[in-house]
Design a protein around this motif. Structure first.
Motif, PDB file in Angstrom:
ATOM      1  N   GLY A  95       0.671  -1.510  -0.425  1.00 18.59           N
ATOM      2  CA  GLY A  95       0.256  -0.195   0.347  1.00 18.59           C
ATOM      3  C   GLY A  95       0.509   1.660   0.269  1.00 18.59           C
ATOM      4  O   GLY A  95       2.034   0.836   0.531  1.00 18.59           O
ATOM      5  N   GLY A  96       0.817   2.353  -0.659  1.00  9.92           N
ATOM      6  CA  GLY A  96       0.785   3.306  -0.391  1.00  9.92           C
ATOM      7  C   GLY A  96       1.796   4.560   0.908  1.00  9.92           C
ATOM      8  O   GLY A  96       2.317   4.651   0.906  1.00  9.92           O
ATOM      9  N   GLU A 142       4.519   2.425   1.319  1.00  5.55           N
ATOM     10  CA  GLU A 142       5.351   3.185   0.202  1.00  5.55           C
ATOM     11  C   GLU A 142       6.261   4.335   0.807  1.00  5.55           C
ATOM     12  O   GLU A 142       6.855   5.101   0.655  1.00  5.55           O
ATOM     13  CB  GLU A 142       4.283   2.801  -0.553  1.00  5.55           C
ATOM     14  N   VAL A 147      -0.909  -2.374 -11.773  1.00  9.66           N
ATOM     15  CA  VAL A 147      -0.406  -2.485 -10.337  1.00  9.66           C
ATOM     16  C   VAL A 147      -1.661  -2.172  -9.272  1.00  9.66           C
ATOM     17  O   VAL A 147      -1.924  -0.916  -9.313  1.00  9.66           O
ATOM     18  CB  VAL A 147       1.379  -1.928 -10.142  1.00  9.66           C
ATOM     19  N   SER A 148      -1.478  -3.494  -8.716  1.00  8.23           N
ATOM     20  CA  SER A 148      -3.146  -2.817  -7.291  1.00  8.23           C
ATOM     21  C   SER A 148      -2.442  -3.535  -6.450  1.00  8.23           C
ATOM     22  O   SER A 148      -2.687  -5.340  -7.133  1.00  8.23           O
ATOM     23  CB  SER A 148      -4.336  -2.679  -8.040  1.00  8.23           C
ATOM     24  N   ARG A 149      -3.531  -3.251  -5.422  1.00  9.85           N
ATOM     25  CA  ARG A 149      -3.774  -4.687  -4.392  1.00  9.85           C
ATOM     26  C   ARG A 149      -4.934  -5.258  -5.256  1.00  9.85           C
ATOM     27  O   ARG A 149      -6.172  -4.426  -5.580  1.00  9.85           O
ATOM     28  CB  ARG A 149      -4.048  -3.954  -2.842  1.00  9.85           C
ATOM     29  N   CYS A 193      -0.605  -6.876 -11.484  1.00  7.20           N
ATOM     30  CA  CYS A 193       0.744  -6.654 -10.528  1.00  7.20           C
ATOM     31  C   CYS A 193       0.792  -6.616  -9.434  1.00  7.20           C
ATOM     32  O   CYS A 193      -0.102  -5.253  -9.152  1.00  7.20           O
ATOM     33  CB  CYS A 193       1.889  -5.968 -10.570  1.00  7.20           C
ATOM     34  N   TYR A 194      -0.087  -7.483  -8.336  1.00  5.75           N
ATOM     35  CA  TYR A 194      -0.141  -6.952  -7.162  1.00  5.75           C
ATOM     36  C   TYR A 194       0.726  -7.878  -5.653  1.00  5.75           C
ATOM     37  O   TYR A 194       1.687  -8.727  -6.119  1.00  5.75           O
ATOM     38  CB  TYR A 194      -1.712  -8.571  -6.694  1.00  5.75           C
ATOM     39  N   ASN A 195       0.025  -7.435  -4.605  1.00  2.00           N
ATOM     40  CA  ASN A 195       0.713  -7.658  -3.539  1.00  2.00           C
ATOM     41  C   ASN A 195      -0.275  -8.001  -2.860  1.00  2.00           C
ATOM     42  O   ASN A 195      -1.656  -7.357  -2.344  1.00  2.00           O
ATOM     43  CB  ASN A 195       1.889  -7.039  -2.955  1.00  2.00           C
ATOM     44  N   GLU A 217     -10.439   6.647  -5.453  1.00  2.00           N
ATOM     45  CA  GLU A 217      -8.930   6.320  -5.420  1.00  2.00           C
ATOM     46  C   GLU A 217      -8.373   7.216  -3.977  1.00  2.00           C
ATOM     47  O   GLU A 217      -8.433   8.892  -4.780  1.00  2.00           O
ATOM     48  CB  GLU A 217      -8.359   6.639  -6.818  1.00  2.00           C
ATOM     49  N   LEU A 236      -0.932   6.535  -5.906  1.00  2.00           N
ATOM     50  CA  LEU A 236       0.681   6.098  -5.713  1.00  2.00           C
ATOM     51  C   LEU A 236       1.074   5.868  -7.455  1.00  2.00           C
ATOM     52  O   LEU A 236       1.643   6.139  -8.171  1.00  2.00           O
ATOM     53  CB  LEU A 236       1.369   5.517  -4.945  1.00  2.00           C
TER      54      LEU A 236
HETATM   55  N1  UDP Z   1       2.714  -2.125  -5.002  1.00  2.28           N
HETATM   56  C1  UDP Z   1       3.285  -2.348  -5.469  1.00  2.28           C
HETATM   57  N2  UDP Z   1       3.433  -4.261  -5.881  1.00  2.28           N
HETATM   58  C2  UDP Z   1       2.345  -4.145  -5.945  1.00  2.28           C
HETATM   59  C3  UDP Z   1       0.646  -3.233  -5.348  1.00  2.28           C
HETATM   60  C4  UDP Z   1       1.621  -2.598  -5.792  1.00  2.28           C
HETATM   61  O1  UDP Z   1       4.690  -2.791  -4.982  1.00  2.28           O
HETATM   62  O2  UDP Z   1       1.877  -5.407  -6.270  1.00  2.28           O
HETATM   63  C5  UDP Z   1       3.021  -0.649  -4.840  1.00  2.28           C
HETATM   64  C6  UDP Z   1       2.710   0.671  -5.876  1.00  2.28           C
HETATM   65  O3  UDP Z   1       3.965   0.669  -5.831  1.00  2.28           O
HETATM   66  C7  UDP Z   1       2.388   1.484  -4.996  1.00  2.28           C
HETATM   67  C8  UDP Z   1       1.297   0.791  -3.771  1.00  2.28           C
HETATM   68  O4  UDP Z   1       1.350  -0.328  -3.483  1.00  2.28           O
HETATM   69  O5  UDP Z   1       3.565   2.386  -4.120  1.00  2.28           O
HETATM   70  C9  UDP Z   1       0.359   1.192  -3.926  1.00  2.28           C
HETATM   71  O6  UDP Z   1      -0.230   2.348  -3.444  1.00  2.28           O
HETATM   72  P1  UDP Z   1      -1.601   3.444  -4.069  1.00  2.28           P
HETATM   73  O7  UDP Z   1      -1.403   4.871  -3.730  1.00  2.28           O
HETATM   74  O8  UDP Z   1      -1.456   3.144  -5.256  1.00  2.28           O
HETATM   75  O9  UDP Z   1      -2.626   2.667  -3.056  1.00  2.28           O
HETATM   76  P2  UDP Z   1      -2.984   2.202  -1.971  1.00  2.28           P
HETATM   77  O10 UDP Z   1      -2.370   0.596  -1.949  1.00  2.28           O
HETATM   78  O11 UDP Z   1      -2.137   2.667  -0.796  1.00  2.28           O
HETATM   79  O12 UDP Z   1      -4.188   2.013  -1.783  1.00  2.28           O
END
Ligand code: UDP
Length: 405
Positions: free
Chosen positions: A45-46, A49, A226-228, A256-258, A314, A318
């Protein structure tokens, strides 16, 4: 990859000398001041980060900055994710047990985390109640990273008394300010770190190595989100847009997720998406790639032809900034903090979140017109340089702390 602790001086040449010098002057005024950030996860999450990049830099310039992570338990994170969703507008009802658990975890953490720093910055709703469990005379700031324009009534009426105990509330965009809130509010945009592994320049060799290692084929262009796995990031919508795009341009989709420690919804949505996307996953046209390695995320954001951010809500996004900084064109929803970053047709394309055809049309336009993609990407990079890099954010924090002294 050689890791190195960053210093303010490392940003010279990337941002203007004027901002580096101003940070130096303001930092001298705050030398030795102690500041603590508290949030709910150190990974995913942002917010994590941002803190991961910002806190060491605060220390480099002479503050004594600390970062504490609230100790939750799975049930607590179920409740706080529910709060996150309710504050962002879902119609959810909390029972007394859930509300008590929220308060209990905050109260317990207050018993072993000493938050007697000169300045206390609490991020997001999860640790927001700490303010009532720590006796204090020092300034406490609530830094809200989410979209709270239309919260569910119960969630907001539970949260508001905590918020009113803060000296200040900080939000990411003008429309998140609460007109009737009795504490001062201000805007601070988030930022990315241009020299972190996530955002630094990469050599062709490193890029090729990562694409090979993660088996990402490059025989056709790919688009990436790229998102959760979170309902607000609209993973189903991403897949539908991809289906529409693919009818016109042969390409792949990378999601791409985490997983984030404070987001228990991720696994459930991931499993649902595995079933929904099965035919494409089997054919290799859709790839779900775990993005725990920031260099991998960097590689994907650089090598994608288009970055999507199909969120329905959103706070800021980030991932949008990260792609903009890399000069990759972004097609993203016109929601929350995204329009503060993307000027439609200039630094990316904005689409309405339900308009799948409109979104696909913009993606196709960028896939088919590489000059357009390059121009938008270049404009996006310069906009990100000016508005959304960590040096501007650091200066905002120094100004905030000075105003609270
Ligand atoms: N992120 C990551 N790997 C992933 C998915 C997300 O490192 O597989 C990072 C992404 O690069 C960003 C942060 O998680 O730096 C997500 O921040 P964002 O503000 O977009 O969304 P949030 O998850 O805080 O709602």
């Amino acid at each position: 990859m050689q890791a190195k602790i960053k210093q303010l001086a490392d940003y010279r040449g990337i941002v203007s000398d004027a901002i580096i010098d101003e940070i130096g002057v303001k930092a001298r005024e705050l030398k030795g001041a102690t500041v603590v950030h508290v949030n709910a996860t150190n990974f995913g999450g942002g917010v994590a980060e941002i803190l991961d990049n910002l806190v060491p830099l605060m220390n480099d310039i002479g503050l004594r900055a600390d970062w504490r992570v609230l100790h939750g338990v799975p049930d607590f994170f179920e409740v706080t994710k529910k709060f996150h969703n309710a504050l962002q507008g879902q119609d959810l009802v909390f029972d007394d047990q859930e509300l008590q658990l929220f308060k209990f975890i905050n109260e317990k953490f207050a018993r072993f985390a000493f938050l007697d720093h000169d300045f206390v910055i609490i991020h997001d709703p999860q640790p927001a109640a700490l303010v009532q469990y720590v006796a204090h005379t020092n300034p406490w700031v609530w830094r809200c990273h989410i979209d709270i324009t239309h919260p569910s009534a119960q969630a907001w009426s539970f949260m508001e008394p905590f918020i009113l105990d803060y000296q200040r509330m900080i939000v990411s965009a003008e429309e998140y300010k609460k007109p009737d809130l009795r504490i001062p509010q201000q805007i601070m945009a988030p930022s990315i770190d241009p020299i972190s592994p996530k955002n630094m320049d990469l050599s062709e060799e490193v890029i090729a190595h990562y694409l090979d290692q993660y088996r990402i084929p490059t025989d056709k262009p790919f688009i990436t989100q790229v998102s959760r796995f979170d309902p607000w990031k609209d993973p189903e919508g991403v897949l539908k847009v991809f289906e529409l795009v693919k009818q016109q341009v042969d390409c792949r989709l990378v999601y791409c997720y985490n997983m984030s420690a404070d987001d228990p919804e991720g696994v459930k949505i991931y499993e649902r998406m595995l079933a929904t996307a099965k035919p494409y996953l089997d054919s290799g046209d859709v790839l779900f790639i775990r993005g725990d390695d920031p260099v991998l995320v960097n590689v994907l954001q650089r090598t994608s032809s288009v970055i999507l951010q199909k969120s329905t809500r959103e706070g800021f996004g980030l991932t949008v900034t990260e792609a903009m900084w890399k000069g990759t064109p972004v097609v993203a929803s016109n929601v929350g903090g995204i329009p503060t970053q993307i000027q439609d047709g200039v630094t990316g394309f904005l689409v309405e979140p339900l308009d799948l055809d409109g979104c696909a049309e913009k993606v196709v336009a960028l896939l088919e017109d590489t000059d357009l993609a390059a121009r938008i990407g270049q404009q996006a990079r310069e906009y990100a340089r000016e508005h959304f890099l960590i040096t501007r954010h650091l200066l905002d924090y120094l100004n905030l702390l000075l105003s609270l002294k």
